[in-house]
Design a protein around this motif. Structure first.
Motif, PDB file in Angstrom:
ATOM      1  N   MET A  80       0.838  -1.174   0.000  1.00 47.34           N
ATOM      2  CA  MET A  80       0.000   0.000   0.000  1.00 47.34           C
ATOM      3  C   MET A  80       0.882   1.236   0.000  1.00 47.34           C
ATOM      4  O   MET A  80       1.856   1.322   0.727  1.00 47.34           O
ATOM      5  CB  MET A  80      -0.888   0.001   1.239  1.00 47.34           C
ATOM      6  CG  MET A  80      -1.649   1.275   1.409  1.00 47.34           C
ATOM      7  SD  MET A  80      -2.612   1.251   2.908  1.00 47.34           S
ATOM      8  CE  MET A  80      -3.793   2.472   2.478  1.00 47.34           C
ATOM      9  N   LYS A  81       0.521   2.206  -0.810  1.00 52.46           N
ATOM     10  CA  LYS A  81       1.244   3.467  -0.840  1.00 52.46           C
ATOM     11  C   LYS A  81       0.521   4.456   0.062  1.00 52.46           C
ATOM     12  O   LYS A  81      -0.686   4.552   0.058  1.00 52.46           O
ATOM     13  CB  LYS A  81       1.308   4.006  -2.259  1.00 52.46           C
ATOM     14  CG  LYS A  81       2.158   5.252  -2.380  1.00 52.46           C
ATOM     15  CD  LYS A  81       2.276   5.691  -3.814  1.00 52.46           C
ATOM     16  CE  LYS A  81       3.165   6.913  -3.881  1.00 52.46           C
ATOM     17  NZ  LYS A  81       3.362   7.356  -5.248  1.00 52.46           N
ATOM     18  N   MET A  82       1.310   5.176   0.853  1.00 57.33           N
ATOM     19  CA  MET A  82       0.747   6.192   1.734  1.00 57.33           C
ATOM     20  C   MET A  82       0.944   7.553   1.089  1.00 57.33           C
ATOM     21  O   MET A  82       1.765   7.716   0.196  1.00 57.33           O
ATOM     22  CB  MET A  82       1.442   6.138   3.099  1.00 57.33           C
ATOM     23  CG  MET A  82       1.219   4.819   3.805  1.00 57.33           C
ATOM     24  SD  MET A  82       2.234   4.628   5.276  1.00 57.33           S
ATOM     25  CE  MET A  82       1.672   5.965   6.299  1.00 57.33           C
ATOM     26  N   HIS A  83       0.207   8.547   1.564  1.00 57.78           N
ATOM     27  CA  HIS A  83       0.367   9.917   1.079  1.00 57.78           C
ATOM     28  C   HIS A  83       1.815  10.349   1.282  1.00 57.78           C
ATOM     29  O   HIS A  83       2.366  10.191   2.357  1.00 57.78           O
ATOM     30  CB  HIS A  83      -0.571  10.854   1.842  1.00 57.78           C
ATOM     31  CG  HIS A  83      -0.384  12.293   1.488  1.00 57.78           C
ATOM     32  ND1 HIS A  83      -0.746  12.800   0.267  1.00 57.78           N
ATOM     33  CD2 HIS A  83       0.136  13.324   2.188  1.00 57.78           C
ATOM     34  CE1 HIS A  83      -0.464  14.087   0.232  1.00 57.78           C
ATOM     35  NE2 HIS A  83       0.074  14.435   1.385  1.00 57.78           N
TER      36      HIS A  83
ATOM     37  N   TYR B 266       4.072   0.573   2.471  1.00 58.68           N
ATOM     38  CA  TYR B 266       4.437  -0.697   3.095  1.00 58.68           C
ATOM     39  C   TYR B 266       3.841  -1.831   2.303  1.00 58.68           C
ATOM     40  O   TYR B 266       2.868  -1.657   1.560  1.00 58.68           O
ATOM     41  CB  TYR B 266       3.993  -0.767   4.562  1.00 58.68           C
ATOM     42  CG  TYR B 266       2.628  -0.193   4.850  1.00 58.68           C
ATOM     43  CD1 TYR B 266       1.462  -0.878   4.505  1.00 58.68           C
ATOM     44  CD2 TYR B 266       2.499   1.039   5.467  1.00 58.68           C
ATOM     45  CE1 TYR B 266       0.214  -0.337   4.769  1.00 58.68           C
ATOM     46  CE2 TYR B 266       1.261   1.587   5.739  1.00 58.68           C
ATOM     47  CZ  TYR B 266       0.112   0.883   5.389  1.00 58.68           C
ATOM     48  OH  TYR B 266      -1.126   1.427   5.640  1.00 58.68           O
ATOM     49  N   GLY B 267       4.445  -2.975   2.417  1.00 56.18           N
ATOM     50  CA  GLY B 267       3.980  -4.167   1.730  1.00 56.18           C
ATOM     51  C   GLY B 267       4.577  -5.386   2.407  1.00 56.18           C
ATOM     52  O   GLY B 267       5.267  -5.269   3.426  1.00 56.18           O
ATOM     53  N   GLU B 268       4.348  -6.531   1.823  1.00 56.78           N
ATOM     54  CA  GLU B 268       4.815  -7.766   2.435  1.00 56.78           C
ATOM     55  C   GLU B 268       6.338  -7.779   2.541  1.00 56.78           C
ATOM     56  O   GLU B 268       7.055  -7.721   1.541  1.00 56.78           O
ATOM     57  CB  GLU B 268       4.345  -8.973   1.615  1.00 56.78           C
ATOM     58  CG  GLU B 268       4.623 -10.280   2.295  1.00 56.78           C
ATOM     59  CD  GLU B 268       4.005 -11.465   1.565  1.00 56.78           C
ATOM     60  OE1 GLU B 268       4.538 -12.577   1.730  1.00 56.78           O
ATOM     61  OE2 GLU B 268       3.018 -11.279   0.852  1.00 56.78           O
TER      62      GLU B 268
ATOM     63  N   GLY C  31       3.931  -6.485  13.061  1.00 56.75           N
ATOM     64  CA  GLY C  31       3.764  -7.248  11.830  1.00 56.75           C
ATOM     65  C   GLY C  31       2.386  -7.025  11.238  1.00 56.75           C
ATOM     66  O   GLY C  31       1.751  -5.993  11.465  1.00 56.75           O
ATOM     67  N   ALA C  32       1.891  -8.016  10.496  1.00 60.33           N
ATOM     68  CA  ALA C  32       0.609  -7.874   9.801  1.00 60.33           C
ATOM     69  C   ALA C  32      -0.584  -7.840  10.750  1.00 60.33           C
ATOM     70  O   ALA C  32      -1.626  -7.280  10.416  1.00 60.33           O
ATOM     71  CB  ALA C  32       0.438  -9.008   8.794  1.00 60.33           C
TER      72      ALA C  32
END
Length: 122
Positions: free
Chosen positions: A1-4, A17-19, A72-73
């Motif tokens: 996911m991309k944040m602002h 962030y991503g896996e 973590g997730a």
């Protein structure tokens, strides 16, 4: 996911962030990390089950007012004895999943708080 993306002057912001990774100022960082507004360094933790007091005691040298632990997730809580040295030093510790820790770090850092993020990869 991309944040602002709103890069601060010389400050570290989580921008995605991503896996298994996070983006800090649009630069990919893999694995577990210690992030301050001014530095990014690997955190020598293999995984959640291997957390030890020494992993949290090392954060004392950074002199934060607050440590954000990204578990973590999913949200996972460690034994309170692991953070005893931080609490005894008057340092707040907040536990949340890594995504929430990234977002919260950005907010606190923008408020010029002395925050440290101890991040386990998602």
């Amino acid at each position: 996911m991309k944040m602002h993306q709103a890069l601060g002057q010389g400050k570290n912001l989580f921008t995605g962030y991503g896996e298994g990774h996070v983006l800090i100022n649009a630069e990919r960082h893999d694995g577990n990390l210690i992030v301050t507004p001014d530095s990014v360094q690997p955190w020598g933790v293999a995984d959640f089950s291997s957390l030890a007091e020494s992993h949290f005691n090392m954060l004392l040298d950074l002199q934060p007012e607050l440590v954000l632990f990204g578990s973590g997730a999913s949200l996972r809580f460690f034994h309170p004895r692991l953070m005893a040295a931080l609490v005894n030093a008057g340092i707040g510790v907040d536990v949340m999943d890594t995504q929430a820790a990234c977002r919260t770090f950005n907010i606190l850092m923008a408020e010029d708080r002395r925050v440290v993020a101890a991040i386990l990869a998602i």
